[in-house]
Write a protein that holds these residues in place. Structure first.
Motif, mmCIF file in Angstrom:
data_model
loop_
_atom_site.group_PDB
_atom_site.id
_atom_site.type_symbol
_atom_site.label_atom_id
_atom_site.label_comp_id
_atom_site.label_asym_id
_atom_site.label_seq_id
_atom_site.Cartn_x
_atom_site.Cartn_y
_atom_site.Cartn_z
ATOM 1 N N GLN A 9 0.827 -1.205 0.000
ATOM 2 C CA GLN A 9 0.000 0.000 0.000
ATOM 3 C C GLN A 9 0.866 1.262 0.000
ATOM 4 O O GLN A 9 0.614 2.217 -0.742
ATOM 5 N N VAL A 10 1.895 1.270 0.842
ATOM 6 C CA VAL A 10 2.801 2.416 0.898
ATOM 7 C C VAL A 10 3.521 2.589 -0.435
ATOM 8 O O VAL A 10 3.645 3.708 -0.958
ATOM 9 N N TYR A 11 3.978 1.474 -1.004
ATOM 10 C CA TYR A 11 4.699 1.517 -2.287
ATOM 11 C C TYR A 11 3.857 2.202 -3.361
ATOM 12 O O TYR A 11 4.337 3.073 -4.093
ATOM 13 N N GLN A 12 2.592 1.803 -3.467
ATOM 14 C CA GLN A 12 1.728 2.403 -4.483
ATOM 15 C C GLN A 12 1.444 3.871 -4.182
ATOM 16 O O GLN A 12 1.442 4.713 -5.095
ATOM 17 N N ALA A 13 1.211 4.180 -2.923
ATOM 18 C CA ALA A 13 0.840 5.550 -2.557
ATOM 19 C C ALA A 13 1.970 6.544 -2.816
ATOM 20 O O ALA A 13 1.738 7.627 -3.352
ATOM 21 N N VAL A 14 3.211 6.173 -2.443
ATOM 22 C CA VAL A 14 4.307 7.127 -2.634
ATOM 23 C C VAL A 14 4.607 7.322 -4.117
ATOM 24 O O VAL A 14 5.000 8.418 -4.547
ATOM 25 N N ASN A 15 4.391 6.285 -4.925
ATOM 26 C CA ASN A 15 4.584 6.453 -6.364
ATOM 27 C C ASN A 15 3.556 7.403 -6.969
ATOM 28 O O ASN A 15 3.851 8.128 -7.928
ATOM 29 N N LEU A 16 2.354 7.412 -6.419
ATOM 30 C CA LEU A 16 1.328 8.334 -6.912
ATOM 31 C C LEU A 16 1.669 9.787 -6.611
ATOM 32 O O LEU A 16 1.181 10.697 -7.284
ATOM 33 N N LEU A 17 2.496 10.013 -5.573
ATOM 34 C CA LEU A 17 2.884 11.387 -5.247
ATOM 35 C C LEU A 17 3.492 12.107 -6.437
ATOM 36 O O LEU A 17 3.242 13.290 -6.673
ATOM 37 N N LEU A 18 4.331 11.401 -7.191
ATOM 38 C CA LEU A 18 5.023 12.046 -8.306
ATOM 39 C C LEU A 18 4.079 12.357 -9.460
ATOM 40 O O LEU A 18 4.356 13.244 -10.262
ATOM 41 N N THR A 19 2.957 11.632 -9.546
ATOM 42 C CA THR A 19 2.017 11.880 -10.651
ATOM 43 C C THR A 19 0.934 12.883 -10.284
ATOM 44 O O THR A 19 0.304 13.446 -11.182
ATOM 45 N N ARG A 20 0.707 13.101 -8.998
ATOM 46 C CA ARG A 20 -0.411 13.959 -8.604
ATOM 47 C C ARG A 20 -0.020 15.152 -7.731
ATOM 48 O O ARG A 20 -0.815 16.061 -7.548
ATOM 49 N N GLU A 21 1.166 15.168 -7.169
ATOM 50 C CA GLU A 21 1.519 16.287 -6.294
ATOM 51 C C GLU A 21 2.854 16.917 -6.668
ATOM 52 O O GLU A 21 3.371 17.740 -5.920
ATOM 53 N N ALA A 40 9.054 19.538 -13.108
ATOM 54 C CA ALA A 40 10.166 19.268 -12.182
ATOM 55 C C ALA A 40 10.729 17.884 -12.465
ATOM 56 O O ALA A 40 9.991 16.909 -12.518
ATOM 57 N N MET A 41 12.038 17.800 -12.644
ATOM 58 C CA MET A 41 12.663 16.486 -12.768
ATOM 59 C C MET A 41 12.602 15.807 -11.403
ATOM 60 O O MET A 41 13.191 16.276 -10.443
ATOM 61 N N ALA A 42 11.840 14.726 -11.325
ATOM 62 C CA ALA A 42 11.735 14.009 -10.058
ATOM 63 C C ALA A 42 11.585 12.523 -10.351
ATOM 64 O O ALA A 42 10.773 12.127 -11.195
ATOM 65 N N THR A 43 12.390 11.717 -9.670
ATOM 66 C CA THR A 43 12.291 10.266 -9.822
ATOM 67 C C THR A 43 12.172 9.629 -8.443
ATOM 68 O O THR A 43 12.741 10.126 -7.464
ATOM 69 N N LEU A 44 11.407 8.548 -8.378
ATOM 70 C CA LEU A 44 11.255 7.805 -7.135
ATOM 71 C C LEU A 44 11.546 6.341 -7.415
ATOM 72 O O LEU A 44 11.025 5.768 -8.374
ATOM 73 N N THR A 45 12.388 5.747 -6.586
ATOM 74 C CA THR A 45 12.733 4.332 -6.724
ATOM 75 C C THR A 45 12.632 3.656 -5.363
ATOM 76 O O THR A 45 13.167 4.166 -4.376
ATOM 77 N N CYS A 46 11.935 2.539 -5.331
ATOM 78 C CA CYS A 46 11.927 1.693 -4.133
ATOM 79 C C CYS A 46 12.906 0.556 -4.397
ATOM 80 O O CYS A 46 12.535 -0.475 -4.982
ATOM 81 N N GLY A 47 14.132 0.763 -3.986
ATOM 82 C CA GLY A 47 15.193 -0.172 -4.326
ATOM 83 C C GLY A 47 15.242 -1.411 -3.458
ATOM 84 O O GLY A 47 15.889 -2.389 -3.809
ATOM 85 N N THR A 62 15.465 14.865 -7.162
ATOM 86 C CA THR A 62 14.851 15.926 -7.946
ATOM 87 C C THR A 62 15.810 17.110 -8.092
ATOM 88 O O THR A 62 16.663 17.335 -7.228
ATOM 89 N N LEU A 63 15.651 17.840 -9.183
ATOM 90 C CA LEU A 63 16.408 19.070 -9.417
ATOM 91 C C LEU A 63 15.613 20.297 -8.986
ATOM 92 O O LEU A 63 16.060 21.423 -9.180
ATOM 93 N N ASP A 64 14.427 20.069 -8.418
ATOM 94 C CA ASP A 64 13.531 21.154 -8.039
ATOM 95 C C ASP A 64 13.475 21.247 -6.516
ATOM 96 O O ASP A 64 13.001 20.325 -5.847
ATOM 97 N N VAL A 65 13.959 22.339 -5.969
ATOM 98 C CA VAL A 65 14.029 22.490 -4.513
ATOM 99 C C VAL A 65 12.644 22.472 -3.885
ATOM 100 O O VAL A 65 12.423 21.839 -2.835
ATOM 101 N N GLU A 66 11.678 23.132 -4.520
ATOM 102 C CA GLU A 66 10.312 23.155 -3.984
ATOM 103 C C GLU A 66 9.713 21.753 -3.965
ATOM 104 O O GLU A 66 9.071 21.350 -2.986
ATOM 105 N N ALA A 67 9.941 20.988 -5.017
ATOM 106 C CA ALA A 67 9.434 19.618 -5.070
ATOM 107 C C ALA A 67 10.072 18.765 -3.982
ATOM 108 O O ALA A 67 9.403 17.947 -3.335
ATOM 109 N N SER A 68 11.353 18.951 -3.769
ATOM 110 C CA SER A 68 12.050 18.192 -2.741
ATOM 111 C C SER A 68 11.454 18.463 -1.370
ATOM 112 O O SER A 68 11.190 17.526 -0.592
ATOM 113 N N GLU A 69 11.222 19.725 -1.055
ATOM 114 C CA GLU A 69 10.671 20.070 0.255
ATOM 115 C C GLU A 69 9.273 19.476 0.438
ATOM 116 O O GLU A 69 8.924 18.976 1.520
#
Length: 406
Positions: free
Chosen positions: A231-243, A248-255, A278-285
């Protein structure tokens, strides 16, 4: 030929010797006793004053790094040297730690260790030692002070932060800072720089979920940590598509996603490691705030408990004014046609902790050719011929910038 480049070529053999010596003693993390001893001895030979910087790590930090896969680190130690005196002051930085990668090359100076300098930090330290020799010989001509930092722990993402926290910028605060990194997949001698955000931030979240194990035929008696992890895995991946702003260059990996031993057993625990760049400071925060919120919500919603360990390394920001000042000094060594502006690096570089406090510039120096094994690869090799050029760039930047800002 530029006089400093000429001096660097005269000591090329020593720079290569230093690099090969350091290459054979790779060490991980914040405390690098053999590496530091070698550098201190070389500075003593050149009659350059130095001191160590760092100290004991908090117990929690030691535990957190062990959770992330690093060996037990109880202290941090860097080396700061000084050449010249007065103002202004410029800081030259070289990292010196290695990677947990066993080298797979047939070089006569391979370490044979399970660890290896597969990120080129040994060459950075050797080039800075070469620059130190040149700067010491020119000390009477310096129009200010050069501080040299031999930094541990870059691969932890926090080595520079610990140097700053332990006083790097307090005693004789630099007015500018400069660092570089070799690139084995770029043609030797080619150089690149970025103005503005130069490298991506990295946020790491190590999540350990505790549920209640049992038989798969009685799930109502259990709290399934694998289901919570999913559930957490799916939810955090949705962050990059909806928030996150699509621009902003942003990548998320669950390694790391692990837990369980058999198909008919619900385990007690599961583990998920999340990394965001990410290369975007606002996105990172924003993401740094939201990931822990989502973790807390989902784990508690499904009656689990958890431990969360986090790490943050900021973007490295290079100062536009300083870059414009230093470009001509780099071109004097590399050549006008060899230095170019390039896109930001999507990897992470902890020099950002220094550029948060001091105007800085970060340079990428080609030390190979396209098609070579990249950084962090067991087959990575570097063209040693470029090392004298790197030493000359360090030295010429320092001498020229001091002269221009006296």
């Amino acid at each position: 030929m530029n006089e400093i480049l000429k001096k660097a070529k005269e000591i090329h053999g020593q720079i290569v010797e230093d690099r090969r010596a350091l290459h054979q003693i790779p060490e991980l993390g914040m405390y690098l006793p053999e590496t530091a001893a070698y550098i201190k001895d070389r500075l003593d030979e050149m009659e350059i004053q130095w001191k160590t910087i760092g100290g004991q790590l908090p117990e929690k930090m030691t535990r957190d790094f062990m959770e992330a896969g690093f060996p037990k680190m109880e202290k941090a130690e860097g080396i700061v040297a000084q050449i010249g005196s007065g103002s202004p002051c410029i800081l030259l930085r070289a990292d010196m730690d290695a990677l947990p990668i066993k080298e797979k090359n047939n070089l006569k100076f391979c370490s044979g260790s399970e660890w290896g300098h597969m990120c080129g930090h040994d060459s950075h330290a050797a080039m800075l030692l070469g620059a130190a020799r040149i700067l010491k010989d020119m000390e009477g001509e310096l129009k200010g002070t050069v501080k040299l930092l031999f930094q541990p722990g870059e691969e932890t993402g926090a080595g520079a932060r610990l140097m700053v926290e332990n006083g790097l910028l307090k005693e004789k605060k630099p007015d500018a800072a400069f660092a570089m990194h070799v690139q084995p997949i770029e043609n030797s001698g080619d150089a690149g720089y970025v103005m503005g955000v130069c490298s991506a931030s990295l946020d790491t979240f190590i999540l350990k979920i505790t549920g209640k194990g049992g038989h798969s035929s009685q799930p109502q008696l259990c709290v399934d940590p694998l289901m919570i992890m999913n559930q957490v895995y799916q939810a955090v991946n949705l962050l990059l598509t909806r928030e996150t702003d699509p621009a902003a260059m942003a990548t998320l990996t669950c390694g790391v996603a692990q837990g369980g031993t058999a198909v008919n057993i619900i385990p007690d625990t599961a583990e998920l490691h999340i990394g965001i760049r990410t290369l975007d400071v606002e996105a990172s925060e924003h993401l740094r705030k939201r990931v822990p919120e989502i973790i807390d919500f989902y784990v508690k919603a499904w009656r689990g408990d958890y431990e969360l360990t986090t790490f943050h390394t900021p973007c490295t920001y290079t100062d536009e004014k300083l870059c414009r000042e230093l470009v001509p000094y780099i071109q004097e060594i590399a050549g006008t046609d060899k230095l170019k502006q390039i896109p930001p690096m999507t990897g992470t570089e902890d020099f950002g902790y220094i550029t948060q406090e001091v105007p800085g510039m970060f340079l990428f120096l080609g030390a190979g050719k396209p098609g070579n094994a990249p950084l962090h690869n067991a087959h990575m090799v570097l063209d040693e011929e470029v090392f004298s050029e790197g030493a000359a760039i360090y030295a010429n930047v320092a001498v020229s910038w001091l002269r221009g800002n006296k």
